[in-house]
Motif scaffolding. Structure first.
Motif, PDB file in Angstrom:
ATOM      1  N   UNK A 148       0.850  -1.174   0.000  1.00  0.00           N
ATOM      2  CA  UNK A 148       0.000   0.000   0.000  1.00  0.00           C
ATOM      3  C   UNK A 148       0.898   1.241   0.000  1.00  0.00           C
ATOM      4  N   UNK A 149       0.423   2.320  -0.621  1.00  0.00           N
ATOM      5  CA  UNK A 149       1.207   3.554  -0.627  1.00  0.00           C
ATOM      6  C   UNK A 149       0.284   4.746  -0.422  1.00  0.00           C
ATOM      7  N   UNK A 150       0.874   5.869  -0.067  1.00  0.00           N
ATOM      8  CA  UNK A 150       0.119   7.107   0.108  1.00  0.00           C
ATOM      9  C   UNK A 150       0.620   8.173  -0.846  1.00  0.00           C
ATOM     10  N   UNK A 151      -0.091   9.278  -0.893  1.00  0.00           N
ATOM     11  CA  UNK A 151       0.305  10.424  -1.715  1.00  0.00           C
ATOM     12  C   UNK A 151       0.297  11.678  -0.840  1.00  0.00           C
ATOM     13  N   UNK A 152       0.942  12.737  -1.322  1.00  0.00           N
ATOM     14  CA  UNK A 152       1.013  13.977  -0.544  1.00  0.00           C
ATOM     15  C   UNK A 152      -0.339  14.700  -0.545  1.00  0.00           C
ATOM     16  N   UNK A 153      -0.565  15.530   0.443  1.00  0.00           N
ATOM     17  CA  UNK A 153      -1.834  16.260   0.541  1.00  0.00           C
ATOM     18  C   UNK A 153      -2.010  17.251  -0.603  1.00  0.00           C
ATOM     19  N   UNK A 154      -0.914  17.710  -1.210  1.00  0.00           N
ATOM     20  CA  UNK A 154      -1.025  18.661  -2.312  1.00  0.00           C
ATOM     21  C   UNK A 154      -0.790  18.021  -3.681  1.00  0.00           C
ATOM     22  N   UNK A 155      -0.938  16.712  -3.771  1.00  0.00           N
ATOM     23  CA  UNK A 155      -0.733  15.995  -5.033  1.00  0.00           C
ATOM     24  C   UNK A 155      -1.730  16.486  -6.074  1.00  0.00           C
ATOM     25  N   UNK A 156      -1.241  16.719  -7.301  1.00  0.00           N
ATOM     26  CA  UNK A 156      -2.125  17.179  -8.370  1.00  0.00           C
ATOM     27  C   UNK A 156      -1.870  16.447  -9.693  1.00  0.00           C
ATOM     28  N   UNK A 157      -1.421  15.204  -9.622  1.00  0.00           N
ATOM     29  CA  UNK A 157      -1.152  14.421 -10.836  1.00  0.00           C
ATOM     30  C   UNK A 157      -2.441  14.227 -11.631  1.00  0.00           C
ATOM     31  N   UNK A 158      -2.365  14.492 -12.945  1.00  0.00           N
ATOM     32  CA  UNK A 158      -3.532  14.340 -13.816  1.00  0.00           C
ATOM     33  C   UNK A 158      -3.224  13.532 -15.066  1.00  0.00           C
ATOM     34  N   UNK A 159      -1.948  13.234 -15.302  1.00  0.00           N
ATOM     35  CA  UNK A 159      -1.559  12.514 -16.513  1.00  0.00           C
ATOM     36  C   UNK A 159      -2.080  11.078 -16.471  1.00  0.00           C
ATOM     37  N   UNK A 160      -2.255  10.504 -17.663  1.00  0.00           N
ATOM     38  CA  UNK A 160      -2.716   9.125 -17.793  1.00  0.00           C
ATOM     39  C   UNK A 160      -1.618   8.319 -18.460  1.00  0.00           C
ATOM     40  N   UNK A 161      -1.305   7.163 -17.881  1.00  0.00           N
ATOM     41  CA  UNK A 161      -0.245   6.297 -18.376  1.00  0.00           C
ATOM     42  C   UNK A 161      -0.684   5.604 -19.666  1.00  0.00           C
TER      43      UNK A 161
END
Length: 170
Positions: A148-161
């Protein structure tokens, strides 16, 4: 235990394409047979963390040689989880068998890539004893562990792989 993923085979067409690009095999009858014998990853014991990946075909790795193995496997993973791939401990200990990217990271969105999320595992025999690695089809050679992993509170990733190695930095 949380149940967060499901292994599947890639399509026969995808496997034959990727297998042929590595092994140069244009014998579709042989490729069909190899595809039909692909085993889904599984744990060896109830206490095992790792899911063993099995070689779809036999191979030999002399000291210093590298091979990219199309496993024929894809995995559907719940968001917030990742599959980390490593060499089998015994092979690493005996032969210094290593993944070329040190740890393979299979993200949950890789499943939706144009290559069907086909998991490829590239390994090198990095022995210091000049030992040759010989694995038969169906032998466990790598293992994957779900984390399991977490992300930052200000994460804004929008790209699609859409792709495998290096596809998230394009």
């Amino acid at each position: 235990m949380k149940r967060i993923a499901q292994f599947e085979k890639v399509s026969k067409e995808q496997f034959i394409k990727d297998f042929g690009s590595v092994f140069g095999n244009s014998d579709h009858e042989k490729s069909d047979l190899i595809y039909s014998q692909i085993k889904l990853p599984k744990r060896a014991t109830t206490g095992s963390a790792g899911y063993d990946f099995y070689a779809p075909a036999s191979f030999v790795l002399k000291p210093g040689e590298t091979i990219k193995i199309p496993t024929g496997i894809r995995v559907k993973i719940d968001e917030g989880w990742v599959l980390k791939c490593y060499p089998r401990s015994g092979l690493g200990f005996k032969y210094r068998l290593q993944l070329d990217n040190t740890v393979g990271i299979i993200d949950s969105d890789y499943y939706f890539s144009d290559n069907e999320g086909h998991i490829m595992i590239k390994i090198t025999n990095d022995t210091h004893t000049q030992a040759t690695v010989e694995l038969s089809a169906g032998s466990a050679f790598s293992q994957g562990i779900f984390c399991e992993y977490g992300i930052t509170v200000d994460d804004d990733a929008t790209e699609i792989r859409n792709g495998g190695f290096g596809s998230t930095s394009k």
